[in-house]
Design a protein around this motif. Structure first.
Motif, PDB file in Angstrom:
ATOM      1  N   GLU A 532      27.624  44.921  45.660  1.00 22.69           N
ATOM      2  CA  GLU A 532      27.561  43.873  44.641  1.00 22.69           C
ATOM      3  C   GLU A 532      27.128  42.537  45.224  1.00 22.69           C
ATOM      4  OE1 GLU A 532      30.574  44.678  41.070  1.00 22.69           O
ATOM      5  OE2 GLU A 532      31.490  44.799  43.049  1.00 22.69           O
ATOM      6  N   VAL A 533      27.631  42.207  46.411  1.00 21.82           N
ATOM      7  CA  VAL A 533      27.248  40.929  47.015  1.00 21.82           C
ATOM      8  C   VAL A 533      25.768  40.978  47.419  1.00 21.82           C
ATOM      9  CG1 VAL A 533      27.736  39.258  48.832  1.00 21.82           C
ATOM     10  CG2 VAL A 533      29.620  40.539  47.791  1.00 21.82           C
ATOM     11  N   GLU A 534      25.347  42.135  47.957  1.00 25.61           N
ATOM     12  CA  GLU A 534      23.934  42.281  48.327  1.00 25.61           C
ATOM     13  C   GLU A 534      23.038  42.145  47.100  1.00 25.61           C
ATOM     14  OE1 GLU A 534      24.025  46.074  50.238  1.00 25.61           O
ATOM     15  OE2 GLU A 534      25.040  45.263  52.005  1.00 25.61           O
ATOM     16  N   SER A 535      23.485  42.745  46.028  1.00 25.06           N
ATOM     17  CA  SER A 535      22.707  42.699  44.801  1.00 25.06           C
ATOM     18  C   SER A 535      22.596  41.265  44.281  1.00 25.06           C
ATOM     19  CB  SER A 535      23.393  43.609  43.788  1.00 25.06           C
ATOM     20  OG  SER A 535      22.626  43.734  42.657  1.00 25.06           O
ATOM     21  N   ALA A 536      23.697  40.520  44.380  1.00 20.84           N
ATOM     22  CA  ALA A 536      23.664  39.118  43.949  1.00 20.84           C
ATOM     23  C   ALA A 536      22.693  38.324  44.821  1.00 20.84           C
ATOM     24  CB  ALA A 536      25.068  38.522  44.026  1.00 20.84           C
ATOM     25  N   LEU A 537      22.725  38.552  46.117  1.00 18.79           N
ATOM     26  CA  LEU A 537      21.838  37.801  47.020  1.00 18.79           C
ATOM     27  C   LEU A 537      20.370  38.110  46.727  1.00 18.79           C
ATOM     28  CD1 LEU A 537      23.915  38.105  50.288  1.00 18.79           C
ATOM     29  CD2 LEU A 537      23.157  35.947  49.266  1.00 18.79           C
ATOM     30  N   VAL A 538      20.066  39.381  46.540  1.00 22.51           N
ATOM     31  CA  VAL A 538      18.672  39.751  46.280  1.00 22.51           C
ATOM     32  C   VAL A 538      18.223  39.230  44.915  1.00 22.51           C
ATOM     33  CG1 VAL A 538      17.068  41.704  46.143  1.00 22.51           C
ATOM     34  CG2 VAL A 538      18.872  41.728  47.821  1.00 22.51           C
ATOM     35  N   GLY A 539      19.189  38.884  44.077  1.00 22.36           N
ATOM     36  CA  GLY A 539      18.866  38.272  42.794  1.00 22.36           C
ATOM     37  C   GLY A 539      18.383  36.839  42.916  1.00 22.36           C
ATOM     38  N   HIS A 540      18.531  36.244  44.106  1.00 21.62           N
ATOM     39  CA  HIS A 540      18.047  34.873  44.325  1.00 21.62           C
ATOM     40  C   HIS A 540      16.566  34.916  44.707  1.00 21.62           C
ATOM     41  CE1 HIS A 540      17.484  30.933  46.155  1.00 21.62           C
ATOM     42  NE2 HIS A 540      18.555  30.539  45.480  1.00 21.62           N
ATOM     43  N   PRO A 541      15.752  34.032  44.126  1.00 20.18           N
ATOM     44  CA  PRO A 541      14.305  34.118  44.372  1.00 20.18           C
ATOM     45  C   PRO A 541      13.880  33.996  45.838  1.00 20.18           C
ATOM     46  CG  PRO A 541      14.863  32.195  42.996  1.00 20.18           C
ATOM     47  CD  PRO A 541      16.100  33.026  43.112  1.00 20.18           C
ATOM     48  N   SER A 542      14.726  33.428  46.706  1.00 14.00           N
ATOM     49  CA  SER A 542      14.314  33.263  48.099  1.00 14.00           C
ATOM     50  C   SER A 542      14.639  34.467  48.978  1.00 14.00           C
ATOM     51  CB  SER A 542      15.004  32.036  48.715  1.00 14.00           C
ATOM     52  OG  SER A 542      14.618  30.887  48.020  1.00 14.00           O
ATOM     53  N   VAL A 543      15.379  35.450  48.435  1.00 14.27           N
ATOM     54  CA  VAL A 543      15.874  36.534  49.287  1.00 14.27           C
ATOM     55  C   VAL A 543      15.123  37.837  49.013  1.00 14.27           C
ATOM     56  CG1 VAL A 543      17.894  37.921  49.908  1.00 14.27           C
ATOM     57  CG2 VAL A 543      18.150  35.482  49.426  1.00 14.27           C
ATOM     58  N   ALA A 544      14.627  38.450  50.100  1.00 13.36           N
ATOM     59  CA  ALA A 544      13.931  39.733  49.971  1.00 13.36           C
ATOM     60  C   ALA A 544      14.906  40.888  50.154  1.00 13.36           C
ATOM     61  CB  ALA A 544      12.817  39.834  51.001  1.00 13.36           C
ATOM     62  N   ASP A 553      39.150  38.455  59.633  1.00 11.35           N
ATOM     63  CA  ASP A 553      39.360  37.023  59.480  1.00 11.35           C
ATOM     64  C   ASP A 553      40.858  36.748  59.444  1.00 11.35           C
ATOM     65  OD1 ASP A 553      37.813  34.363  58.382  1.00 11.35           O
ATOM     66  OD2 ASP A 553      39.838  34.542  57.537  1.00 11.35           O
ATOM     67  N   ALA A 554      41.271  35.772  60.241  1.00 13.37           N
ATOM     68  CA  ALA A 554      42.699  35.496  60.390  1.00 13.37           C
ATOM     69  C   ALA A 554      43.353  35.106  59.064  1.00 13.37           C
ATOM     70  CB  ALA A 554      42.902  34.389  61.419  1.00 13.37           C
ATOM     71  N   THR A 555      42.652  34.402  58.214  1.00  9.03           N
ATOM     72  CA  THR A 555      43.283  33.967  56.963  1.00  9.03           C
ATOM     73  C   THR A 555      43.099  34.918  55.793  1.00  9.03           C
ATOM     74  OG1 THR A 555      41.442  32.422  57.024  1.00  9.03           O
ATOM     75  CG2 THR A 555      43.642  31.471  56.991  1.00  9.03           C
ATOM     76  N   THR A 556      41.895  35.454  55.643  1.00  6.62           N
ATOM     77  CA  THR A 556      41.638  36.228  54.416  1.00  6.62           C
ATOM     78  C   THR A 556      41.650  37.735  54.640  1.00  6.62           C
ATOM     79  OG1 THR A 556      39.272  35.996  54.820  1.00  6.62           O
ATOM     80  CG2 THR A 556      40.271  34.396  53.336  1.00  6.62           C
ATOM     81  N   GLY A 557      41.987  38.204  55.841  1.00  5.51           N
ATOM     82  CA  GLY A 557      41.942  39.639  56.117  1.00  5.51           C
ATOM     83  C   GLY A 557      40.542  40.025  56.544  1.00  5.51           C
ATOM     84  N   GLN A 558      39.623  39.966  55.590  1.00  2.00           N
ATOM     85  CA  GLN A 558      38.216  40.096  55.930  1.00  2.00           C
ATOM     86  C   GLN A 558      37.468  38.923  55.304  1.00  2.00           C
ATOM     87  OE1 GLN A 558      37.110  44.174  54.691  1.00  2.00           O
ATOM     88  NE2 GLN A 558      36.810  44.574  56.867  1.00  2.00           N
ATOM     89  N   ALA A 559      36.415  38.504  55.990  1.00  2.00           N
ATOM     90  CA  ALA A 559      35.555  37.459  55.439  1.00  2.00           C
ATOM     91  C   ALA A 559      34.175  38.060  55.251  1.00  2.00           C
ATOM     92  CB  ALA A 559      35.481  36.282  56.403  1.00  2.00           C
ATOM     93  N   ILE A 560      33.516  37.623  54.199  1.00  2.68           N
ATOM     94  CA  ILE A 560      32.204  38.183  53.889  1.00  2.68           C
ATOM     95  C   ILE A 560      31.128  37.504  54.735  1.00  2.68           C
ATOM     96  CG2 ILE A 560      30.486  38.510  52.067  1.00  2.68           C
ATOM     97  CD1 ILE A 560      32.811  38.525  50.062  1.00  2.68           C
ATOM     98  N   VAL A 561      30.388  38.321  55.474  1.00  2.00           N
ATOM     99  CA  VAL A 561      29.276  37.795  56.255  1.00  2.00           C
ATOM    100  C   VAL A 561      27.998  38.467  55.737  1.00  2.00           C
ATOM    101  CG1 VAL A 561      28.276  37.540  58.557  1.00  2.00           C
ATOM    102  CG2 VAL A 561      30.774  37.475  58.255  1.00  2.00           C
ATOM    103  N   ALA A 562      27.046  37.632  55.341  1.00  2.00           N
ATOM    104  CA  ALA A 562      25.813  38.162  54.754  1.00  2.00           C
ATOM    105  C   ALA A 562      24.647  37.944  55.705  1.00  2.00           C
ATOM    106  CB  ALA A 562      25.533  37.466  53.428  1.00  2.00           C
ATOM    107  N   PHE A 563      23.861  38.997  55.906  1.00  2.00           N
ATOM    108  CA  PHE A 563      22.613  38.899  56.673  1.00  2.00           C
ATOM    109  C   PHE A 563      21.487  38.968  55.650  1.00  2.00           C
ATOM    110  CE2 PHE A 563      25.838  40.431  59.472  1.00  2.00           C
ATOM    111  CZ  PHE A 563      25.517  39.933  60.732  1.00  2.00           C
ATOM    112  N   VAL A 564      20.582  38.004  55.689  1.00  2.00           N
ATOM    113  CA  VAL A 564      19.508  38.027  54.688  1.00  2.00           C
ATOM    114  C   VAL A 564      18.136  37.911  55.343  1.00  2.00           C
ATOM    115  CG1 VAL A 564      20.952  37.024  52.863  1.00  2.00           C
ATOM    116  CG2 VAL A 564      19.517  35.531  54.250  1.00  2.00           C
ATOM    117  N   ILE A 565      17.181  38.593  54.717  1.00  2.00           N
ATOM    118  CA  ILE A 565      15.764  38.410  55.057  1.00  2.00           C
ATOM    119  C   ILE A 565      15.172  37.590  53.918  1.00  2.00           C
ATOM    120  CG2 ILE A 565      13.550  39.547  55.467  1.00  2.00           C
ATOM    121  CD1 ILE A 565      15.017  42.035  56.327  1.00  2.00           C
TER     122      ILE A 565
END
Ligand code: WT7
Length: 651
Positions: A532-544, A553-565
């Motif tokens: 879902e997060v990948e799909s949202a990112l690819v929905g942005h005109p700058s992301v291929a 992540d110490a506070t949130t358990g896991q933190a979202i890290v996105a790699f984009v082209i």
């Protein structure tokens, strides 16, 4: 993921009705769902009659020893006869079975009558080499017509084939040959790849220094490149087949006779030899190809761009289409050789009407630009298929607009090596399609979504995808390891097959695949799917393209890290990175906002196009990168690392 973000994902409510003309003449109508739900086994018994049986089955399913199924067990058939001879006997010998298009531009069209001769000669050659029913044959070939011939020759004599993708290393080949105890290997001198001959035989020569029991290596001459030769062991395909008779009488094999083993190239763990058998497998491969692509064998030209080394190549290049008497295109090479319009040039050249490809390819075409397909005549296309991973709505819409002229229905087909054939998919003449959803179990298939306690979730909620009834093309076991078969697929939820995928049901009960459950992130107590997060990112005109992982992540358990082209026109700036984070927040809700967005030039993918998130997690967590041997391009991780600041220097 919360229901709120699902609602966000669906908020545009785009729905596409089937084209009226297609619906009016569709192979399968809505009645099939009702018929199958009334009498599921009766439905499959009827579909089995699509095939020619030497001995008609009287039993449909034997489920007396679950999870070990037997379908049509007292029936006998020859799979190759069903894929080839019967079409010739029906008077269609002059129909083209295969338009082969080589990467360098050479091409060859093979009729069903010619295919029958070639398969018979190859079957006779296998017999001369001492291969008999029940033996295993490893196949390591490029995407050439001989791969289809070799596979069908094995099926014809009852030898079980184990195709190993031509991009795998000598070690990967060796371990698969050993596990299957193959007696013969069929390979080629090489194949054409990105404009150059690429050798295959050296990998077999190396593999065979580590393996016992292989008596012969049958070598197709494709490139003519220099090839080392072991006298007595190695045999040229063209020499041995040329001296064989074109007559070979197909013997009937039991419906449960092992047809093939295919090793899953998972992103984790030791490969599993997935075993498929004959009658049930061919029934479902044939039915789904007929129903989901609406194939009209007299007029359609079908093209599946998968490699023969994957299950898609087995079920939807070899067995399904040929059982249905289809005319199809097989292309040897890569989509950008010699130019980025190669696929569309092929569609135009052969008048392809049905195209079956993968989201990773579609996103690549988006990246290359709309103007490339626009240069070609794609008006013949009438059905478009997608397979291999969830297709993000953005890519779905692009596929429909730029390849399907805004008209051709898209069938997003969910299935697995293990399921053998399609399981969840729209029907092109029936379903009102929704971009990004595989929608509904096919007639005769039972799938649902359950929670941790195996309770079916209500519409509007997510959980684990399970299959609740056996199906004809299901795997029968893991080769040589029944216990692993039980443990892997049938133990998580009592009496149900667990596919390993997360999924949601929307308010209409339609299914949305969310990727492998290993890929779900847990952020501050919320399950968020990487898809879902990948799909949202690819929905942005700058992301291929994008790949998302959860990093500890110490506070949130896991933190979202996105790699984009980024797309060609966009450049990396702190403002853009901030904008992308905000965009995900707006699309999915603040909880799904990535903590970090890292701009890269490439993403690590397996050779079947699946993102290896494990390697990106290593980077995100600042660890040394783990095993990269199943990467399509092993240099990618170095490239990515060289583009990023050292771990810990940003936040
Ligand atoms: C996994 C199976 C099916 C042949 C090619 C892959 C993912 C496949 C879809 C789809 C969402 C999909 C699943 C599945 N997958 N098709 N249409 N939508 N996800 O075969 O290598 O055995 O992989 O691919 O995660 O479990 P495979």
């Amino acid at each position: 993921m919360s229901n709120e973000s699902l609602a966000n994902l669906l908020k545009e409510e785009r729905r596409f009705a089937p084209p009226a003309e297609l619906a009016a003449a569709a192979n399968v109508t809505a009645a099939a769902y009702a018929q199958a739900s009334e009498d599921r086994l009766g439905f499959w018994a009827e579909q089995a009659r699509r095939l020619d049986w030497a001995v008609e089955p009287t039993e449909t399913l034997d489920w007396s020893n679950p999870p070990f199924a037997k379908w049509f067990a007292d029936g006998k058939l020859n799979v190759a006869y069903n894929c080839v001879d019967r079409h010739v006997e029906a008077g269609n010998g002059d129909r083209i079975a295969i338009h082969f298009e080589g990467e360098p531009g050479d091409s060859r069209s093979i009729t069903y009558a010619q295919l029958k001769d070639e398969v018979s000669q190859a079957a006779n050659a296998l017999l001369e080499l001492g291969v008999t029913k029940g033996d295993r044959v490893a196949v390591y070939l490029p995407m050439i017509a001989e791969a289809v011939v070799a596979i069908l020759a094995c099926a014809r004599i009852g030898a079980t084939h184990s195709v190993v993708f031509g991009g795998f290393s000598a070690d990967a080949v060796a371990s698969r040959i050993t596990d299957a105890q193959a007696k013969l290997v069929i390979t080629a001198d090489g194949g054409y790849r990105r404009g150059k001959p690429s050798a295959l035989k050296p990998a077999i020569d190396e593999a065979l220094t580590k393996v016992d029991g292989v008596e012969h290596v049958l070598v197709v001459r494709r490139t003519g490149q220099d090839t080392s030769w072991t006298e007595g062991r190695d045999v040229w395909w063209h020499e041995i087949t040329a001296r064989q008779s074109t007559e070979h009488t197909p013997e009937a094999h039991e419906a449960e006779h092992p047809l093939f083993i295919l090793y899953t190239s998972g992103t984790t763990g030791k490969p599993k030899g997935i075993l498929h058998t004959s009658g049930g497998y061919l029934t479902q491969a044939s039915y789904t190809h007929h129903a989901v692509f609406d194939l009209k064998p007299e007029t359609d030209v079908y093209w599946c761009t998968a490699d023969i080394g994957w299950v898609t190549g087995h079920s939807y290049i070899v067995y399904g289409p040929l059982a249905n008497g289809a005319t199809q295109v097989i292309y040897e090479g890569t989509p950008d050789t010699p130019h980025q319009g190669r696929f569309w040039e092929i569609v135009q050249k052969y008048g392809v009407t049905i195209l079956y490809t993968a989201p990773t390819a579609i996103r690549t075409f988006m990246k290359w630009g709309d103007d490339i397909p626009a240069k070609f005549d794609l008006s013949s296309l009438r059905v478009l298929g997608s397979v291999g991973e969830p297709i993000n709505p953005e890519a779905w819409i692009w596929y429909r607009e730029h390849i399907g002229a805004g008209k051709a229905p898209i069938v997003d087909t969910w299935w697995q090596t293990e399921t053998g054939a399609m399981m969840i998919s729209p029907l092109p003449g029936v379903t009102e399609t929704k971009p990004g959803s595989a929608q509904r179990a096919l007639p005769g298939i039972a799938a649902t979504v359950v929670d941790d306690e195996a309770r079916e979730v209500p519409n509007g909620s997510g959980g684990y995808l399970v299959l609740t009834e056996p199906w004809p093309s299901m795997l029968r076991t893991i080769w040589g390891d029944d216990q692993r078969y039980i443990d892997t697929y049938w133990s998580r939820f009592e009496g149900r097959y667990f596919a390993g995928d997360g999924a949601k049901k929307d308010e209409d009960g339609d299914i949305w695949l969310l990727g492998r459950v290993d890929d779900v992130m847990l952020v501050s107590g919320h399950n968020i799917s990487t898809t879902e997060v990948e799909s949202a990112l690819v929905g942005h005109p700058s992301v291929a393209e994008s790949a998302v992982v959860g990093a500890t992540d110490a506070t949130t358990g896991q933190a979202i890290v996105a790699f984009v082209i980024l797309r060609g026109t966009a450049t990396e700036t702190p403002e853009l990175v901030e904008e992308l984070r905000a965009h995900v927040g707006r699309t999915l809700g603040p909880i799904a906002k990535p903590k970090q967005v890292k701009v890269v030039g490439e993403l690590p993918k397996t050779r079947s196009g699946k993102i290896m998130r494990r390697l990106l997690r290593d980077i995100a967590e600042g660890r040394e990168v783990g095993d990269t041997t199943t990467l399509a391009d092993s240099t990618v991780m170095n490239l990515i690392q060289s583009q990023l600041p050292p771990a810990g220097s940003e936040g």
